[in-house]
Design a protein around this motif. Structure first.
Motif, PDB file in Angstrom:
ATOM      1  N   GLN A  64       0.823  -1.208   0.000  1.00 16.58           N
ATOM      2  CA  GLN A  64       0.000   0.000   0.000  1.00 16.58           C
ATOM      3  C   GLN A  64       0.857   1.258   0.000  1.00 16.58           C
ATOM      4  N   ALA A  65       2.109   1.125   0.435  1.00 16.40           N
ATOM      5  CA  ALA A  65       3.140   2.160   0.302  1.00 16.40           C
ATOM      6  C   ALA A  65       2.796   3.474   0.997  1.00 16.40           C
ATOM      7  N   SER A  66       2.126   3.398   2.131  1.00 15.65           N
ATOM      8  CA  SER A  66       1.790   4.622   2.867  1.00 15.65           C
ATOM      9  C   SER A  66       3.045   5.346   3.346  1.00 15.65           C
ATOM     10  N   GLU A 121       9.939   2.478  -9.211  1.00 16.94           N
ATOM     11  CA  GLU A 121       9.924   1.268 -10.031  1.00 16.94           C
ATOM     12  C   GLU A 121       9.949   0.057  -9.107  1.00 16.94           C
ATOM     13  N   VAL A 122       9.296  -1.017  -9.522  1.00 22.04           N
ATOM     14  CA  VAL A 122       9.244  -2.206  -8.673  1.00 22.04           C
ATOM     15  C   VAL A 122      10.650  -2.762  -8.444  1.00 22.04           C
ATOM     16  N   GLU A 123      11.557  -2.499  -9.399  1.00 23.59           N
ATOM     17  CA  GLU A 123      12.941  -2.964  -9.251  1.00 23.59           C
ATOM     18  C   GLU A 123      13.672  -2.243  -8.130  1.00 23.59           C
ATOM     19  N   ASP A 124      13.109  -1.123  -7.661  1.00 21.72           N
ATOM     20  CA  ASP A 124      13.735  -0.350  -6.587  1.00 21.72           C
ATOM     21  C   ASP A 124      13.152  -0.680  -5.217  1.00 21.72           C
ATOM     22  N   THR A 125      12.270  -1.666  -5.152  1.00 23.26           N
ATOM     23  CA  THR A 125      11.654  -2.079  -3.894  1.00 23.26           C
ATOM     24  C   THR A 125      12.349  -3.338  -3.372  1.00 23.26           C
ATOM     25  N   LEU A 126      11.780  -3.927  -2.331  1.00 22.30           N
ATOM     26  CA  LEU A 126      12.305  -5.174  -1.780  1.00 22.30           C
ATOM     27  C   LEU A 126      12.139  -6.356  -2.734  1.00 22.30           C
ATOM     28  N   LEU A 127      11.213  -6.242  -3.679  1.00 22.81           N
ATOM     29  CA  LEU A 127      10.789  -7.395  -4.478  1.00 22.81           C
ATOM     30  C   LEU A 127      11.933  -8.180  -5.121  1.00 22.81           C
ATOM     31  N   PRO A 128      12.822  -7.541  -5.902  1.00 20.46           N
ATOM     32  CA  PRO A 128      13.846  -8.343  -6.587  1.00 20.46           C
ATOM     33  C   PRO A 128      14.689  -9.181  -5.636  1.00 20.46           C
ATOM     34  N   TYR A 129      15.001  -8.618  -4.482  1.00 19.52           N
ATOM     35  CA  TYR A 129      15.817  -9.364  -3.526  1.00 19.52           C
ATOM     36  C   TYR A 129      15.019 -10.491  -2.879  1.00 19.52           C
ATOM     37  N   LEU A 130      13.773 -10.204  -2.494  1.00 12.91           N
ATOM     38  CA  LEU A 130      12.971 -11.205  -1.786  1.00 12.91           C
ATOM     39  C   LEU A 130      12.662 -12.424  -2.641  1.00 12.91           C
ATOM     40  N   THR A 174      16.734  10.403   1.738  1.00 10.65           N
ATOM     41  CA  THR A 174      15.532  11.235   1.766  1.00 10.65           C
ATOM     42  C   THR A 174      15.952  12.680   2.029  1.00 10.65           C
ATOM     43  N   HIS A 175      14.960  13.578   2.118  1.00  9.90           N
ATOM     44  CA  HIS A 175      15.271  14.973   2.415  1.00  9.90           C
ATOM     45  C   HIS A 175      15.595  15.192   3.888  1.00  9.90           C
ATOM     46  N   TRP A 176      15.612  14.113   4.679  1.00 10.45           N
ATOM     47  CA  TRP A 176      16.045  14.165   6.076  1.00 10.45           C
ATOM     48  C   TRP A 176      17.477  13.673   6.149  1.00 10.45           C
ATOM     49  N   ASP A 177      18.379  14.501   6.651  1.00  5.79           N
ATOM     50  CA  ASP A 177      19.772  14.103   6.769  1.00  5.79           C
ATOM     51  C   ASP A 177      19.891  12.899   7.704  1.00  5.79           C
ATOM     52  N   GLY A 178      20.581  11.869   7.241  1.00  7.76           N
ATOM     53  CA  GLY A 178      20.782  10.683   8.064  1.00  7.76           C
ATOM     54  C   GLY A 178      19.650   9.682   8.016  1.00  7.76           C
ATOM     55  N   LEU A 179      18.642   9.905   7.164  1.00  4.29           N
ATOM     56  CA  LEU A 179      17.482   9.010   7.077  1.00  4.29           C
ATOM     57  C   LEU A 179      17.309   8.524   5.644  1.00  4.29           C
ATOM     58  N   ASP A 180      17.478   7.211   5.447  1.00  2.00           N
ATOM     59  CA  ASP A 180      17.314   6.596   4.130  1.00  2.00           C
ATOM     60  C   ASP A 180      16.021   5.794   4.092  1.00  2.00           C
ATOM     61  N   LEU A 181      15.559   5.530   2.879  1.00  2.00           N
ATOM     62  CA  LEU A 181      14.278   4.839   2.659  1.00  2.00           C
ATOM     63  C   LEU A 181      14.440   3.721   1.649  1.00  2.00           C
ATOM     64  N   ILE A 182      13.896   2.553   1.965  1.00  2.00           N
ATOM     65  CA  ILE A 182      13.639   1.526   0.952  1.00  2.00           C
ATOM     66  C   ILE A 182      12.151   1.623   0.638  1.00  2.00           C
ATOM     67  N   PRO A 183      11.805   2.085  -0.567  1.00  2.00           N
ATOM     68  CA  PRO A 183      10.394   2.375  -0.879  1.00  2.00           C
ATOM     69  C   PRO A 183       9.615   1.133  -1.294  1.00  2.00           C
ATOM     70  N   ALA A 184       8.315   1.323  -1.455  1.00  2.00           N
ATOM     71  CA  ALA A 184       7.431   0.251  -1.906  1.00  2.00           C
ATOM     72  C   ALA A 184       6.475   0.807  -2.955  1.00  2.00           C
ATOM     73  N   ASN A 185       5.882  -0.083  -3.698  1.00  2.00           N
ATOM     74  CA  ASN A 185       4.735   0.261  -4.527  1.00  2.00           C
ATOM     75  C   ASN A 185       3.859  -0.985  -4.674  1.00  2.00           C
ATOM     76  N   LEU A 186       2.791  -0.862  -5.438  1.00  2.00           N
ATOM     77  CA  LEU A 186       1.803  -1.941  -5.515  1.00  2.00           C
ATOM     78  C   LEU A 186       2.410  -3.246  -6.029  1.00  2.00           C
ATOM     79  N   GLY A 187       3.452  -3.143  -6.856  1.00  2.00           N
ATOM     80  CA  GLY A 187       4.079  -4.337  -7.416  1.00  2.00           C
ATOM     81  C   GLY A 187       4.677  -5.254  -6.366  1.00  2.00           C
ATOM     82  N   LEU A 188       4.977  -4.708  -5.193  1.00  2.00           N
ATOM     83  CA  LEU A 188       5.561  -5.529  -4.129  1.00  2.00           C
ATOM     84  C   LEU A 188       4.618  -6.649  -3.702  1.00  2.00           C
ATOM     85  N   TYR A 189       3.329  -6.471  -3.944  1.00  2.00           N
ATOM     86  CA  TYR A 189       2.358  -7.477  -3.498  1.00  2.00           C
ATOM     87  C   TYR A 189       2.598  -8.831  -4.159  1.00  2.00           C
TER      88      TYR A 189
END
Length: 405
Positions: A157-159, A173-182, A197-212
């Motif tokens: 759901q990628a909230s 892109e779905v290739e940038d989510t957890l999916l390829p590795y999982l 991210t725009h927060w210094d010291g805070l990184d993100l592994i994103p999601a999208n619907l393709g992760l399902y």
């Protein structure tokens, strides 16, 4: 009068099916348009404000250093010169600048090299408990405090991804989510998916619907090899070496991804609202958690260990006596296993989310409602931060040295 000719099933259903599909497509286009507008507004406001800036007095408190000490370091050229407004007032400091000061004064709260990073799953199998909101605000609080943080969106759901200003199905892109590795398409670790991210010291592994799709693929793969459920654990624990805390936002249901998260995490935070129905769902989640962990450890021989499993009372409205009563019961019964401070319900969360922001980013600091919400958040996240730090032997040793522990 002769009977009207009967249409066959294909003739009857095709026009209706086509019309229904077109209605759905139109709704998708409208929804995408709204999200794009929200993203544009968020981008414009981000450019206007250039992110939050901290006053010198705030920085002094954050660093536990006097204002004079900071000014002396700037005057001596040990810190960059501050920016000033045309009026001559200081513009304020970005989080990146605050962190440079932390480095200079030795005020980073990082774990010691031999301390294990905390992989915190914010999880409940009931939707609407504030799971993603809590995960994102926890990650941003810790980043603001100077920790190295990774937040992992494991929910299709990628909230969480949306709260960082992305339109998941347009920007990710779905290739940038957890999916390829999982699913085993990549074997080079999860570093490819972590983005700043725009927060210094805070990184993100994103999601999208393709992760399902990972739910179906993994369920087929593990039939022949249960050890494949450990992929997320292997990947996250490897990438976690670069961070102090990894915050994981899993799906609100028991599936392959949630099972993988339960094995990967070494700490769990369970948000639970104060209604009897929500608490019943939390009780069911705890019972299911017991059963799942028992199966992972005793039947599948997959090791699982949590440094803490804590509850957090959420969406509390102080004016509602029933909420206060339920919170009191929970506090009495769970004791140290529930965070001391409850997260109060506030319109500020909704107001900020409309701009694809969080309460920490929303520019409402002059209102009483915003200040109340920020103060409550500070207390809640302070409780959580203490839980996290107490998992580190170096921190416990420092407390003992000070005669506190």
């Amino acid at each position: 009068m002769s009977a009207a000719p009967k249409l066959d099933a294909a003739t009857e259903e095709t026009p209706a099916a086509d019309a229904s599909l077109e209605r759905i497509r139109r709704l998708v286009r409208v929804a995408d348009g709204i999200l794009s507008s929200m993203r544009q507004i968020a981008d414009e406001r981000q450019r206007e404000t250039s992110g939050r800036r901290y006053k010198l007095t705030e920085v002094s408190e954050m660093l536990d250093k006097s204002v004079d000490a900071i000014r002396r370091a700037e005057a001596a050229g040990l810190l960059p010169q501050p920016e000033f407004r045309p009026s001559g007032q200081r513009l304020g400091y970005t989080l990146a600048e605050v962190n440079r000061m932390r480095d200079h004064f030795g005020r980073r709260p990082w774990r010691a090299a031999d301390d294990e990073p905390v992989l915190l799953a914010v999880q409940n199998f009931k939707g609407g408990v504030g799971k993603s909101t809590i995960a994102v605000h926890a990650a941003q609080h810790l980043a603001e405090r100077g920790y190295r943080v990774l937040i992992v969106d494991a929910d299709s759901q990628a909230s969480t991804t949306t709260l960082f200003g992305f339109n998941p199905d347009r920007d990710i892109e779905v290739e940038d989510t957890l999916l390829p590795y999982l699913i085993g398409d990549r074997a080079d670790g999860l570093g490819y998916a972590a983005r700043a991210t725009h927060w210094d010291g805070l990184d993100l592994i994103p999601a999208n619907l393709g992760l399902y799709s990972a739910e179906y693929i993994i369920s087929q793969q593990v039939k022949g090899n249960v050890a494949l459920l450990s992929r997320m654990k292997t990947g996250l624990r490897e990438v976690a070496r670069n961070y102090d805390v990894v915050v994981i936002d899993p799906p609100p249901a028991l599936g392959m991804i949630s099972l993988s998260v339960l094995q990967a995490a070494n700490a769990i935070l369970i948000p639970t609202p104060p209604s009897s129905i929500d608490f019943a769902s939390t009780a069911a989640y705890l019972s299911m958690l017991e059963e799942v962990v028992e199966t992972l450890v005793e039947t599948l021989r997959l090791p699982v260990a949590y440094s803490f499993v804590s509850l957090l009372a959420t969406k509390i409205t102080p004016a509602k006596g029933a909420h206060e009563a339920m919170r009191e019961v929970m506090g009495h019964c769970f004791g140290r296993d529930i965070l001391p401070t409850a997260l109060l319900d506030s319109a500020e969360f909704d107001t900020a989310s409309v701009e694809m922001r969080t309460v920490y980013e929303h520019d409402g600091a002059t209102t009483k409602t915003h200040k109340r919400c920020r103060n409550n958040l500070a207390a809640v996240m302070g409780d959580l931060e203490t839980q996290i730090r107490r998992t580190w032997p170096s921190y416990r040793a420092a407390l003992r040295a000070e005669g506190i522990a």
